[in-house]
Motif scaffolding. Structure first.
Motif, PDB file in Angstrom:
ATOM      1  N   GLY A   1     -21.023  -1.017  28.205  1.00  0.00           N
ATOM      2  CA  GLY A   1     -21.893  -1.672  29.173  1.00  0.00           C
ATOM      3  C   GLY A   1     -22.950  -0.765  29.741  1.00  0.00           C
ATOM      4  N   MET A   2     -23.063   0.469  29.193  1.00  0.00           N
ATOM      5  CA  MET A   2     -23.955   1.485  29.764  1.00  0.00           C
ATOM      6  C   MET A   2     -24.894   2.011  28.681  1.00  0.00           C
ATOM      7  SD  MET A   2     -21.002   3.497  31.947  1.00  0.00           S
ATOM      8  CE  MET A   2     -19.866   3.570  30.556  1.00  0.00           C
ATOM      9  N   GLY A   3     -25.848   1.272  28.166  1.00  0.00           N
ATOM     10  CA  GLY A   3     -26.089  -0.112  28.442  1.00  0.00           C
ATOM     11  C   GLY A   3     -25.367  -1.027  27.467  1.00  0.00           C
ATOM     12  N   PRO A   4     -25.466  -2.326  27.707  1.00  0.00           N
ATOM     13  CA  PRO A   4     -24.765  -3.313  26.889  1.00  0.00           C
ATOM     14  C   PRO A   4     -25.176  -3.290  25.421  1.00  0.00           C
ATOM     15  CG  PRO A   4     -25.545  -4.280  28.940  1.00  0.00           C
ATOM     16  CD  PRO A   4     -26.168  -2.927  28.854  1.00  0.00           C
ATOM     17  N   LEU A   5     -26.462  -3.103  25.150  1.00  0.00           N
ATOM     18  CA  LEU A   5     -26.916  -3.088  23.756  1.00  0.00           C
ATOM     19  C   LEU A   5     -26.362  -1.874  23.027  1.00  0.00           C
ATOM     20  CD1 LEU A   5     -28.623  -4.369  21.536  1.00  0.00           C
ATOM     21  CD2 LEU A   5     -30.605  -3.096  22.404  1.00  0.00           C
ATOM     22  N   ALA A   6     -26.316  -0.728  23.700  1.00  0.00           N
ATOM     23  CA  ALA A   6     -25.791   0.481  23.066  1.00  0.00           C
ATOM     24  C   ALA A   6     -24.319   0.324  22.716  1.00  0.00           C
ATOM     25  CB  ALA A   6     -25.995   1.689  23.984  1.00  0.00           C
ATOM     26  N   SER A   7     -23.526  -0.261  23.609  1.00  0.00           N
ATOM     27  CA  SER A   7     -22.100  -0.414  23.307  1.00  0.00           C
ATOM     28  C   SER A   7     -21.870  -1.475  22.237  1.00  0.00           C
ATOM     29  CB  SER A   7     -21.293  -0.717  24.575  1.00  0.00           C
ATOM     30  OG  SER A   7     -21.825  -1.802  25.283  1.00  0.00           O
TER      31      SER A   7
END
Length: 234
Positions: free
Chosen positions: A11-17
């Motif tokens: 979630g840190m950020g959502p796209l990265a996870s």
């Protein structure tokens, strides 16, 4: 096949996870569903901004990080991967709070440098202002024999930080040109490879042509995924 369950504090950020989950799946040597790694993703974008917290202008993210870790532990996870570089500024209190391994993204990046044949010499480092200020990479990599070169302060404010913000705002394509400019600037200063020490940066770099980059880059999402696979299958 493995019975080990990997926890992903995201979630840190959502796209990265979400991209981490994709790369974890694609990099796993598997022929069928059952060959993949059992994984629990805890993606909570409400975690306070890590950069602001480290610079003294935001709320402490540690209680939120520990909430996620405890949730993953309760779900039966045996180790945790955190696809956010700046969150590793709280690595020591996180590891003290739980009785399970947390895979360190900087160690994963070092292993990736060695995997691509860059075992010593000058390397570039890109990341958030907080990651650089906390020396999350510099101290660990310099202790292993690399010389770390960072972007100039002007490049951080004009190129890197806005590009990271663009990825977090889902404007990924906008991030490529400024990030590529910084990669090539570090290459011009003698870097033989550049570590993308923020999990938004690889997403921006992948939005444009790889052949425009003058040196190889280390994608810390892929590096952490490989470290997670090694843990699960090891």
């Amino acid at each position: 096949m493995t019975d080990k369950v990997l926890g992903v504090l995201g979630g840190m950020g959502p796209l990265a996870s979400a991209h981490f989950m994709l790369r974890l799946t694609l990099l796993t040597p598997a022929e069928r569903d059952q060959d993949h790694i059992p994984t629990v993703l805890w993606s909570d974008p409400r975690v306070p901004d890590r950069t602001a917290a480290s610079l003294g202008t935001g709320s402490d993210p540690l209680p939120w990080l520990l909430r996620g870790i405890n949730g993953l532990k309760a779900a039966g996870c045996g180790a945790i991967a955190i696809p956010c570089n700046t969150a590793h500024g709280w690595f020591d209190p996180m590891i003290r709070a739980v009785e399970m391994p947390i895979l360190h993204i900087v160690d994963a990046a070092a292993a990736e440098l060695r995997r691509i044949g860059v075992r010593r010499g000058r390397i570039g480092l890109m990341g958030t202002a907080a990651t650089l200020a906390m020396r999350l990479y510099q101290d660990r990599l310099e202790a292993e024999g690399w010389q770390v070169v960072e972007p100039e302060p002007d490049q951080m404010g004009r190129l890197v930080t806005p590009a990271i913000a663009s990825v977090k705002a889902n404007r990924v394509a906008e991030a490529y040109a400024p990030l590529a400019e910084v990669v090539n600037s570090l290459a011009a200063r003698g870097a033989t490879a550049v570590v993308l020490g923020c999990t938004e940066i690889p997403l921006g770099i992948q939005a444009g042509p790889a052949d425009a980059l003058q040196v190889p880059v280390v994608d810390t999402i892929d590096a952490l995924a490989r470290a997670s696979i090694a843990w699960a299958l090891g």
